[in-house]
Design a protein around this motif. Structure first.
Motif, PDB file in Angstrom:
ATOM      1  N   ILE A  26      -8.434  -5.025   1.226  1.00 15.81           N
ATOM      2  CA  ILE A  26      -7.367  -4.107   1.642  1.00 15.81           C
ATOM      3  C   ILE A  26      -7.892  -2.671   1.623  1.00 15.81           C
ATOM      4  O   ILE A  26      -7.661  -1.903   2.567  1.00 15.81           O
ATOM      5  CB  ILE A  26      -6.133  -4.259   0.732  1.00 15.81           C
ATOM      6  CG1 ILE A  26      -5.547  -5.658   0.880  1.00 15.81           C
ATOM      7  CG2 ILE A  26      -5.085  -3.192   1.048  1.00 15.81           C
ATOM      8  CD1 ILE A  26      -4.492  -6.013  -0.161  1.00 15.81           C
ATOM      9  N   CYS A  27      -8.614  -2.321   0.568  1.00 17.06           N
ATOM     10  CA  CYS A  27      -9.193  -0.971   0.467  1.00 17.06           C
ATOM     11  C   CYS A  27     -10.195  -0.723   1.591  1.00 17.06           C
ATOM     12  O   CYS A  27     -10.200   0.349   2.205  1.00 17.06           O
ATOM     13  CB  CYS A  27      -9.874  -0.790  -0.888  1.00 17.06           C
ATOM     14  SG  CYS A  27      -8.760  -0.869  -2.296  1.00 17.06           S
ATOM     15  N   ASP A  29     -10.366  -2.232   4.522  1.00 17.16           N
ATOM     16  CA  ASP A  29      -9.649  -2.164   5.786  1.00 17.16           C
ATOM     17  C   ASP A  29      -9.029  -0.779   5.980  1.00 17.16           C
ATOM     18  O   ASP A  29      -9.111  -0.207   7.071  1.00 17.16           O
ATOM     19  CB  ASP A  29      -8.564  -3.249   5.841  1.00 17.16           C
ATOM     20  CG  ASP A  29      -7.883  -3.309   7.189  1.00 17.16           C
ATOM     21  OD1 ASP A  29      -8.545  -3.668   8.182  1.00 17.16           O
ATOM     22  OD2 ASP A  29      -6.682  -2.963   7.260  1.00 17.16           O
ATOM     23  N   ALA A  30      -8.451  -0.228   4.913  1.00 19.51           N
ATOM     24  CA  ALA A  30      -7.861   1.114   5.005  1.00 19.51           C
ATOM     25  C   ALA A  30      -8.942   2.158   5.245  1.00 19.51           C
ATOM     26  O   ALA A  30      -8.741   3.107   6.017  1.00 19.51           O
ATOM     27  CB  ALA A  30      -7.084   1.434   3.731  1.00 19.51           C
ATOM     28  N   SER A  31     -10.098   1.998   4.608  1.00 16.77           N
ATOM     29  CA  SER A  31     -11.197   2.954   4.765  1.00 16.77           C
ATOM     30  C   SER A  31     -11.774   2.922   6.184  1.00 16.77           C
ATOM     31  O   SER A  31     -12.191   3.947   6.715  1.00 16.77           O
ATOM     32  CB  SER A  31     -12.319   2.652   3.770  1.00 16.77           C
ATOM     33  OG  SER A  31     -11.874   2.831   2.461  1.00 16.77           O
ATOM     34  N   GLY A  33     -10.105   2.147   8.893  1.00 12.97           N
ATOM     35  CA  GLY A  33      -9.101   2.574   9.873  1.00 12.97           C
ATOM     36  C   GLY A  33      -9.005   1.608  11.036  1.00 12.97           C
ATOM     37  O   GLY A  33      -8.898   0.395  10.856  1.00 12.97           O
ATOM     38  N   GLY A  36     -11.106  -1.533  11.179  1.00  8.36           N
ATOM     39  CA  GLY A  36     -10.911  -2.495  10.109  1.00  8.36           C
ATOM     40  C   GLY A  36     -10.689  -3.903  10.627  1.00  8.36           C
ATOM     41  O   GLY A  36     -10.558  -4.132  11.834  1.00  8.36           O
ATOM     42  N   ALA A 109      -8.723   5.044  -1.589  1.00 10.61           N
ATOM     43  CA  ALA A 109      -7.755   3.950  -1.470  1.00 10.61           C
ATOM     44  C   ALA A 109      -6.666   4.021  -2.534  1.00 10.61           C
ATOM     45  O   ALA A 109      -5.661   3.336  -2.434  1.00 10.61           O
ATOM     46  CB  ALA A 109      -8.460   2.603  -1.540  1.00 10.61           C
ATOM     47  N   SER A 112      -4.015   5.948  -0.455  1.00  8.65           N
ATOM     48  CA  SER A 112      -3.608   5.351   0.819  1.00  8.65           C
ATOM     49  C   SER A 112      -3.000   3.954   0.692  1.00  8.65           C
ATOM     50  O   SER A 112      -1.982   3.670   1.318  1.00  8.65           O
ATOM     51  CB  SER A 112      -4.797   5.309   1.786  1.00  8.65           C
ATOM     52  OG  SER A 112      -5.830   4.499   1.274  1.00  8.65           O
ATOM     53  N   VAL A 113      -3.613   3.077  -0.108  1.00  4.63           N
ATOM     54  CA  VAL A 113      -3.104   1.701  -0.212  1.00  4.63           C
ATOM     55  C   VAL A 113      -2.923   1.250  -1.656  1.00  4.63           C
ATOM     56  O   VAL A 113      -2.830   0.063  -1.941  1.00  4.63           O
ATOM     57  CB  VAL A 113      -4.013   0.693   0.538  1.00  4.63           C
ATOM     58  CG1 VAL A 113      -3.940   0.901   2.039  1.00  4.63           C
ATOM     59  CG2 VAL A 113      -5.440   0.749   0.036  1.00  4.63           C
ATOM     60  N   GLY A 116      -4.825  -1.662  -3.050  1.00  4.54           N
ATOM     61  CA  GLY A 116      -4.523  -3.005  -2.576  1.00  4.54           C
ATOM     62  C   GLY A 116      -3.430  -3.723  -3.336  1.00  4.54           C
ATOM     63  O   GLY A 116      -3.217  -4.918  -3.136  1.00  4.54           O
TER      64      GLY A 116
END
Length: 149
Positions: A26-27, A29-31, A33, A36, A109, A112-113, A116
């Protein structure tokens, strides 16, 4: 190694790996963008790592990796009550260690998330309904584990 510590260590390592790879996906994927892997990649990371950890540690500890699963197996006499506390402590230590390492690897992260970790949709689900939803989903998880264990 002490025979009584081996299953708890298996729970610690298995939970750590599952949480590090699952929440880490999850981290990541967020990094990344738009580049991902999206929801499918995140789901595959969780599923594949859980499968690997169950294969690696199932014969040692039963591969619970979740306190709810450990308690359910103890209630149904498929796990000794003497293992419950060591397993849960090991699971909490493994998950917490994974979180700290993810915070180090993916510092952005955190905001942002939330590394995860799941959270309630602000304004959509109130804490009471979130607790009910979590209880239902935990029931599904435990039912799936009990059906296959």
């Amino acid at each position: 190694m002490n025979k009584s510590l081996r299953p708890a260590l298996a729970e610690l390592i298995g939970t750590f790996c599952f949480m590090f790879i699952g929440a880490g996906s999850i981290c990541l994927d967020a990094s990344l963008g738009a580049k991902g892997y999206g929801l499918l990649g995140i789901a595959l990371a969780h599923g594949l790592m859980l499968s690997v950890m169950v294969s690696a540690f199932g014969h040692i500890s039963g591969a619970h990796f979740n306190p709810a699963v450990t308690i359910a197996l103890a209630v149904t006499k498929k796990c000794s009550w003497s293992n419950v506390v060591p397993y849960i402590i090991a699971q909490l230590v493994g998950g917490t260690t994974a979180g700290f390492l993810l915070k180090f690897v993916f510092p952005s992260a955190v905001a942002s998330v939330h590394l995860g970790t799941p959270a309630l949709a602000a304004g959509e689900i109130d804490p009471m309904n979130g607790t009910l939803l979590e209880a239902i989903l935990t029931f599904f998880l435990v039912t799936a584990v009990m059906g296959t264990a």
